[in-house]
Design an enzyme around this catalytic site. Structure first.
Site, PDB file in Angstrom:
ATOM      1  N   CYS A   1      -1.728  -3.511   6.551  1.00 18.31           N
ATOM      2  CA  CYS A   1      -1.660  -2.257   7.314  1.00 18.31           C
ATOM      3  C   CYS A   1      -2.901  -2.084   8.172  1.00 18.31           C
ATOM      4  CB  CYS A   1      -1.418  -1.054   6.407  1.00 18.31           C
ATOM      5  SG  CYS A   1      -2.764  -0.698   5.279  1.00 18.31           S
TER       6      CYS A   1
ATOM      7  N   HIS B   1      -5.386  -6.437   3.646  1.00 17.24           N
ATOM      8  CA  HIS B   1      -4.417  -5.345   3.820  1.00 17.24           C
ATOM      9  C   HIS B   1      -3.749  -5.467   5.174  1.00 17.24           C
ATOM     10  CE1 HIS B   1      -5.615  -2.751   0.338  1.00 17.24           C
ATOM     11  NE2 HIS B   1      -6.586  -3.656   0.341  1.00 17.24           N
TER      12      HIS B   1
ATOM     13  N   CYS C   1       0.844  -1.191   0.000  1.00 21.83           N
ATOM     14  CA  CYS C   1       0.000   0.000   0.000  1.00 21.83           C
ATOM     15  C   CYS C   1       0.876   1.236   0.000  1.00 21.83           C
ATOM     16  CB  CYS C   1      -0.941  -0.001   1.196  1.00 21.83           C
ATOM     17  SG  CYS C   1      -0.224   0.574   2.727  1.00 21.83           S
ATOM     18  N   GLU C   2       0.415   2.240  -0.724  1.00 24.28           N
ATOM     19  CA  GLU C   2       1.249   3.432  -0.842  1.00 24.28           C
ATOM     20  C   GLU C   2       1.153   4.326   0.382  1.00 24.28           C
ATOM     21  OE1 GLU C   2      -0.020   5.290  -4.428  1.00 24.28           O
ATOM     22  OE2 GLU C   2      -1.608   6.433  -3.456  1.00 24.28           O
ATOM     23  N   HIS C   3       0.217   4.044   1.277  1.00 25.96           N
ATOM     24  CA  HIS C   3       0.091   4.888   2.462  1.00 25.96           C
ATOM     25  C   HIS C   3       1.052   4.479   3.566  1.00 25.96           C
ATOM     26  CE1 HIS C   3      -4.098   5.113   0.662  1.00 25.96           C
ATOM     27  NE2 HIS C   3      -3.491   6.244   0.375  1.00 25.96           N
ATOM     28  N   HIS C   4       1.315   3.187   3.677  1.00 29.60           N
ATOM     29  CA  HIS C   4       2.160   2.714   4.776  1.00 29.60           C
ATOM     30  C   HIS C   4       3.337   1.874   4.298  1.00 29.60           C
ATOM     31  CE1 HIS C   4      -2.026   3.175   6.236  1.00 29.60           C
ATOM     32  NE2 HIS C   4      -1.435   3.754   7.275  1.00 29.60           N
TER      33      HIS C   4
ATOM     34  N   GLN D   1      -5.551  -0.436  -3.887  1.00 27.55           N
ATOM     35  CA  GLN D   1      -6.223  -1.551  -4.551  1.00 27.55           C
ATOM     36  C   GLN D   1      -7.126  -1.090  -5.695  1.00 27.55           C
ATOM     37  OE1 GLN D   1      -8.128  -4.252  -1.795  1.00 27.55           O
ATOM     38  NE2 GLN D   1      -9.461  -5.076  -3.402  1.00 27.55           N
TER      39      GLN D   1
HETATM   40 ZN    ZN Z   1      -1.906   1.110   4.162  1.00 26.72          ZN
END
Ligand code: ZN
Length: 376
Positions: free
Chosen positions: A337, A335, A266-269, A307
């Site tokens: 995260c 996910h 995931c690009e956030h975490h 996603q």
């Molecule tokens: Zn994430």
């Protein structure tokens, strides 16, 4: 109880590199003793829709006290170390296959696979290396020796060439552009990417670790390699992986590939999310090798992603290269995260879909697709 067993090796992805590494891991493993190693055979891929790289195949005779199940698991571990990813597509290119094909004087069923492997009688890429290392063994349950089986296949096997390990090593040196993907192990004194490694080292210090302690000394190098692999989608394109494997065909029935495994971050975490992709399309004159669809998924999965975007990108890529009547893509993912922080229940998954063309406009097409991917 000590037993003699033959293991078959096969690779068609970075095959020079992987076959040599697999042989060296087999030789170094204390759980068995390698008694003989065959030459390496270069053979065309079998049973494959669309062009695929040739295979390198070999066989190794080992002696071990391990149970068949324990040996099977040990080989799976080596495969995993060499980057083998098992997908729903059994013909997808692979870094390495290590299969138990024959026990001396013994027949058994190993996790649903009969041993001796019946393919020994049909495929020169198996029969030849086996005959090299144990010509006089009789295959249990049959009255033929390995040499007799191989000799019977020789007239139909003109495309096969054999090479020594030294030949193969020379090829590696000749093509020194090997990609860094699949290579997770850190060799002694290896230099990989000092700049990136120093960043990882700083992260280790920042989280309170001692980057110089035994277990962490080569971690920055391994992480650098792992990141290169996990984000290798940035370095590839759909055109490159498809590589002209598009065929003209009058087929106008829906084509579905379901349960394509994927792993992304995931690009956030920058934490993994993973799951399965189901892809369907209605051809309009053009079809694609099924294994290529899994590779298209990897082009987009091996990047920092969300996603929803990955789902759309796969659908758009299929529309662009095949110009079909329509495309449907459904992604089911977990996910980490969310799971690791307890935001998401452990077993729940996130489902996204992207419908194009008839899959979007025509409810019947869409429901046919949805029924087919759920029907299991
Ligand atoms: Zn994430």
């Amino acid at each position: 109880m000590s037993q003699q067993i033959i293991i078959a090796l096969g690779s068609n992805l970075h095959r020079e590199y992987n076959i040599i590494r697999a042989l060296s891991q087999l030789r170094r493993d204390p759980r068995w003793r390698v008694l003989a190693v065959s030459p390496i055979y270069r053979t065309p891929a079998v049973g494959v829709l669309g062009p695929q790289p040739d295979y390198f195949n070999a066989a190794v005779l080992v002696e071990t006290d391990l149970s068949p199940e324990a040996l099977y698991r040990a080989l799976r571990e080596i495969e995993a170390r060499l980057g083998r990813v098992r997908t729903a597509d059994k013909f997808a290119p692979r870094t390495i296959d290590l299969d138990i094909v024959l026990f001396k004087d013994r027949q058994l069923d190993l996790n649903g696979f009969p041993i001796p492997d019946p393919d020994i009688f049909h495929y020169p890429h198996l029969a030849f290396p086996l005959a090299d290392i144990a010509p006089h063994w009789t295959v249990p349950g049959a009255s033929l020796t390995l040499k007799q089986i191989a000799d019977a296949l020789r007239p139909s096997a003109k495309e096969i060439q054999s090479m020594s390990e030294a030949n193969v090593l020379a090829r590696i040196n000749a093509f020194s552009h090997y990609g860094t993907d699949q290579i997770f192990e850190a060799e002694e004194d290896e230099v990989y990417d000092p700049e990136f490694e120093s960043l990882i080292r700083q992260i280790l210090i920042r989280i309170g670790e001692d980057p110089d302690r035994e277990g962490l000394r080569r971690t920055p190098l391994r992480v650098a390699k792992a990141y290169d692999f996990l984000t290798s989608g940035y370095a590839t394109t759909v055109e490159e992986v498809v590589n002209n494997a598009i065929f003209t065909d009058g087929c106008d029935e829906m084509v579905i590939v379901r349960d394509i495994e994927f792993y992304s971050m995931c690009e956030h975490h920058m934490i993994p999310f993973f799951g399965r992709v189901h892809v369907g399309y209605l051809p309009q004159g053009k079809v694609i090798g099924l294994s290529k669809i899994a590779r298209i998924v990897d082009v987009f999965a091996r990047r920092l992603q969300i996603q929803e975007r990955m789902t759309n990108q796969i659908a758009d890529a299929m529309m662009e290269i095949l110009e079909p009547m329509g495309v449907g893509v459904v992604v089911e993912a977990s996910h980490l995260c969310m799971m690791m922080r307890g935001v998401q229940k452990q077993n729940s998954s996130t489902i996204t879909s992207a419908m194009r063309g008839l899959f979007r406009k025509d409810a019947r097409t869409r429901s046919e697709f949805m029924n087919l991917i759920r029907d299991r």
